[in-house]
Each structure stands twice: as structure tokens, then as C-alpha cells.
Scaffold this motif. Structure first.
Motif, PDB file in Angstrom:
ATOM      1  N   VAL A 157      28.832  -6.812 -78.982  1.00  0.00           N
ATOM      2  CA  VAL A 157      28.802  -5.558 -79.761  1.00  0.00           C
ATOM      3  C   VAL A 157      27.404  -4.937 -79.680  1.00  0.00           C
ATOM      4  N   VAL A 158      26.394  -5.767 -79.901  1.00  0.00           N
ATOM      5  CA  VAL A 158      25.019  -5.243 -79.904  1.00  0.00           C
ATOM      6  C   VAL A 158      24.655  -4.722 -78.511  1.00  0.00           C
ATOM      7  N   ASP A 159      25.068  -5.437 -77.468  1.00  0.00           N
ATOM      8  CA  ASP A 159      24.768  -4.994 -76.093  1.00  0.00           C
ATOM      9  C   ASP A 159      25.317  -3.602 -75.820  1.00  0.00           C
ATOM     10  N   VAL A 160      26.592  -3.373 -76.190  1.00  0.00           N
ATOM     11  CA  VAL A 160      27.186  -2.068 -75.851  1.00  0.00           C
ATOM     12  C   VAL A 160      26.620  -0.954 -76.736  1.00  0.00           C
ATOM     13  N   LEU A 161      26.330  -1.277 -77.989  1.00  0.00           N
ATOM     14  CA  LEU A 161      25.737  -0.239 -78.857  1.00  0.00           C
ATOM     15  C   LEU A 161      24.382   0.185 -78.292  1.00  0.00           C
ATOM     16  N   VAL A 162      23.548  -0.804 -77.986  1.00  0.00           N
ATOM     17  CA  VAL A 162      22.184  -0.508 -77.529  1.00  0.00           C
ATOM     18  C   VAL A 162      22.195   0.147 -76.147  1.00  0.00           C
ATOM     19  N   ASP A 163      23.099  -0.298 -75.272  1.00  0.00           N
ATOM     20  CA  ASP A 163      23.200   0.288 -73.931  1.00  0.00           C
ATOM     21  C   ASP A 163      23.417   1.804 -74.003  1.00  0.00           C
ATOM     22  N   ARG A 164      24.369   2.232 -74.862  1.00  0.00           N
ATOM     23  CA  ARG A 164      24.668   3.674 -74.940  1.00  0.00           C
ATOM     24  C   ARG A 164      23.504   4.450 -75.546  1.00  0.00           C
ATOM     25  N   VAL A 165      22.855   3.841 -76.520  1.00  0.00           N
ATOM     26  CA  VAL A 165      21.711   4.521 -77.149  1.00  0.00           C
ATOM     27  C   VAL A 165      20.607   4.747 -76.103  1.00  0.00           C
ATOM     28  N   LEU A 166      20.331   3.714 -75.305  1.00  0.00           N
ATOM     29  CA  LEU A 166      19.252   3.852 -74.306  1.00  0.00           C
ATOM     30  C   LEU A 166      19.625   4.881 -73.244  1.00  0.00           C
ATOM     31  N   ARG A 167      20.915   4.874 -72.849  1.00  0.00           N
ATOM     32  CA  ARG A 167      21.329   5.851 -71.841  1.00  0.00           C
ATOM     33  C   ARG A 167      21.262   7.268 -72.408  1.00  0.00           C
TER      34      ARG A 167
END
Ligand code: KG4
Ligand code: ZN
Length: 338
Positions: A248-258
Motif C-alpha cells: 500500500v505504501v509503495d503504490v501511494l508514494v510511487d504516484r505522489v513522486l510521479r
């Protein structure tokens, strides 16, 4: 301007008073009273009718307590959540707020609950300047906004199925644990092995170009957890919680960085119940310290539902002259800024 805010959209009955900060430039919370309904725990989710009844029992005493704690007899404005949320629940606080506004003879503002979350980091000492990215991760919504100004929010990403908090609640139920699942799995994950199982990091693709979008999908992750539990008779709850949470944390943070790369906006304000999650907070603080994002992370009690965020959003709208008539209706669905 002192604003009373009332929140009853889900399972917290909350009331707060927000007034001017000492320098007059911002807002401070004078009182923030919350009654969390426990009646839903045995059902594994919020039962709408029980929520409405409990709000009706508690809204008056909660509001009186907030006014008394703030030392305010008559606020300058009354604000109440007008949606989105469970209609019956929203109506309790909305009707009570409107009647108080009429009784006190002061203006009324109907607040969008999600906008309340979105704007709540502005109450923090390290509030972001506009424009900022606003990640609202709650039990009903998971959305990343580009917030340009009060009322001007562009949706950059949202979930195409479950909300992140909802996924936490469902996985908790699969493990035979309680509701709400987020805080329970957050604690369980501490002793878990992150390599116990490789869970998917689902990507949502554009229907035509097949290029990855910024959106999220959590239902595949939930299914992967179910399959793991079905395949493995003896499985450690801590391992499941840890592997699920990491995904969950990986996908949340991935989209924020992108999104930060795509927009060039590095200021990030995080809110909603899942923003109370330890692993998400730790990851975002690392990115803040590394200089990749400038993160405003309210204390946990301000991430989950509260009255201060409603009083604060109501105050900003009242200061901008955005008032509502007393025949304003409740809305089950409502995109902030519309
Ligand atoms: O914002 P919120 O209080 O209510 C809604 O507007 O939905 O969010 C509630 C959600 C629940 O799904 C709950 O499981 C989740 O936030 N939550 C957490 C944590 N605390 C609450 N999820 C993960 N970790 C937490 N520590
Ligand atoms: Zn909420």
C-alpha cells in the motif's frame, strides 16, 4: 472570526471551534471534541442506521462541550459537513448546524468533508504554500489533488476501486481482526517479515494507450492477500500485515513522486485516516529529509475524522465570502471544489 464546525458524516460525532491565529494570518483550533462510535466494531464496518442514531444522541452534547472549552457563547459562523458521506449521518449534523445558525442569527457554511481533510494541513505550523499536492487517503476515498487555491482542486489520481482505508479494513476482516482495520494492521505489521510473500503493486493503465496512469487499484492486492490466506493454512498475521502495508505504501508514494515530477510541485499535504499510518509517515518523512518532497504531515488525531478540519474549512470559505443558504441539502457524493 470564530467558527463552530460540526462533523457527522461517518462514525465520529465531532465539533470544534477555530479562530484567528495570534498574528491574524492563519487559524488556530480553540477546542476539538470527538466522540467515536464504538457500536460498529462488532459488525466489522459502519452500520448507517446505527451511526445516524448515535449522532442524534451525541451531537448536542459534543457541540456544547466544544463551545464551552473554547469559551465561546456565540460563534460568528456555523459550519457543518454537508457531504460526501452516509446521507442519514450527514443530515444529523447538517440540520443541527443549520438550526444553530438560525438560532444564533449567524451565517452558515456547508463544508465538503474531503475538502476539510484536504485543507487540514494548513492548520499546521509548517503549512504548505499554494499550489501544493494534497493526498487524501481515508476509508472512503483515495485521491491526489493539485490544490491551486481555495476551491480550485484538480484531481491528478484516484482509486478505481477500493479506497486504501477500505482495503485495510477488508484485510483486517480476512485476518479475523477488528474494525477499523488500519490501526490494528499498523501495529501488527511491526513484527512482520517483509519478505514473507511478494504481493502485487497494481498499475492502472489508460484504456486506449495502455500507458500507466497515476490512478490506484487496491482490489487486486486484497485478492492476493485472500489467495495467500487460502493457500497457506499457517500464516503469520504480522507477516500479512507487513507485506500488505508495504505494498500500500509503495503504490501511494510511487504516484505522489510521479505527480511531483509531472507537475513540478514538491509541497505535499497528507490527510485522511490512512495518513495516521506509521509506515506511510516514516516513508514520507524520509523523502522530506532527502529533499525530494516538502511534506506537511498533521498529527494522527488530525488525520482521522475531526471537527477542527470542518471548522477550519468553513472559516476559510466564510472569510472568502462563500456562505450557504439554510435550505442547503446533504450530498452523498461531492467532488471538492465543485
Ligand atoms: O478519514 P477517516 O477517519 O474517515 C473517513 O473519512 O473515511 O479514515 C478512516 C480510515 C479507516 O479505513 C481506517 O482503517 C483507516 O482510516 N486508518 C488507518 C490508520 N488509522 C486509520 N489506516 C492505516 N493505518 C492507520 N494507522
Ligand atoms: Zn474522513
Amino acid at each position: 472570526m470564530y467558527v463552530l464546525g460540526i462533523e457527522t458524516s461517518c462514525d465520529e460525532t465531532a465539533a470544534a471551534v477555530v479562530g484567528p491565529s495570534p498574528d491574524g494570518a492563519g487559524s488556530v483550533v480553540l477546542a476539538d471534541v470527538i466522540h467515536s462510535q464504538e457500536v460498529h466494531a462488532e459488525y466489522g464496518g459502519v452500520v448507517p442506521e446505527l451511526a445516524s442514531r448515535s449522532h442524534a444522541e451525541k451531537v448536542v452534547v459534543t457541540t456544547r462541550a466544544a463551545l464551552a472549552r473554547a469559551g465561546i457563547e456565540r460563534p460568528d459562523v456555523v459550519a457543518a459537513t454537508a457531504g460526501p458521506g452516509l446521507l442519514g449521518a450527514v443530515l444529523v449534523g447538517l440540520c443541527y448546524g443549520k438550526s444553530l445558525s438560525a438560532g444564533f442569527g449567524v451565517p452558515f457554511v456547508g463544508v465538503n468533508h474531503l475538502e476539510g481533510h484536504l485543507l487540514s494541513p494548513l492548520l499546521e505550523p509548517d503549512a504548505p504554500a499554494w499550489p501544493f499536492l494534497a493526498l487524501v487517503v481515508s476509508g472512503g476515498h483515495t485521491t491526489l489533488y493539485l490544490a491551486r487555491a481555495l476551491g480550485d482542486y484538480e484531481v491528478l489520481a484516484s482509486t478505481v476501486d477500493d479506497a486504501a482505508g477500505e482495503a485495510y479494513d477488508k484485510v483486517s476482516r480476512m485476518l479475523g481482526e477488528g474494525y477499523p482495520g488500519g490501526p490494528i494492521l499498523d501495529r501488527m505489521a511491526v513484527g512482520g517479515d517483509p519478505t514473507a510473500r511478494e504481493l502485487p503493486r497494481p498499475v492502472v493503465r489508460d484504456r486506449d494507450s495502455r500507458a500507466p496512469t497515476l490512478d490506484w487499484s487496491f482490489s487486486g492486492l486484497k485478492t492476493a492477500v485472500r489467495q495467500w490466506l487460502e493457500a497457506d493454512r499457517v500464516v503469520s498475521g504480522a507477516d500479512v500485515a507487513r507485506c500488505f502495508q508495504d505494498a500500500v505504501v509503495d503504490v501511494l508514494v510511487d504516484r505522489v513522486l510521479r505527480a511531483a515530477d509531472a507537475t513540478g510541485v514538491r509541497a505535499l499535504a497528507v490527510s485522511g485516516g490512512v495518513a495516521a499510518n506509521s509506515a506511510l509517515r516514516a516513508r514520507l518523512l524520509d523523502l522530506h529529509e532527502a529533499g525530494r518532497l516538502r511534506v506537511t504531515l498533521p498529527p494522527r488525531s488530525r488525520c482521522t475524522d475531526n471537527g477542527a478540519m470542518i471548522a477550519h474549512a468553513g472559516r476559510l470559505h466564510a472569510l472568502a465570502g462563500h456562505l450557504d443558504p439554510l435550505d442547503l441539502g446533504a450530498r452523498a457524493q461531492w467532488t471538492p471544489g465543485t
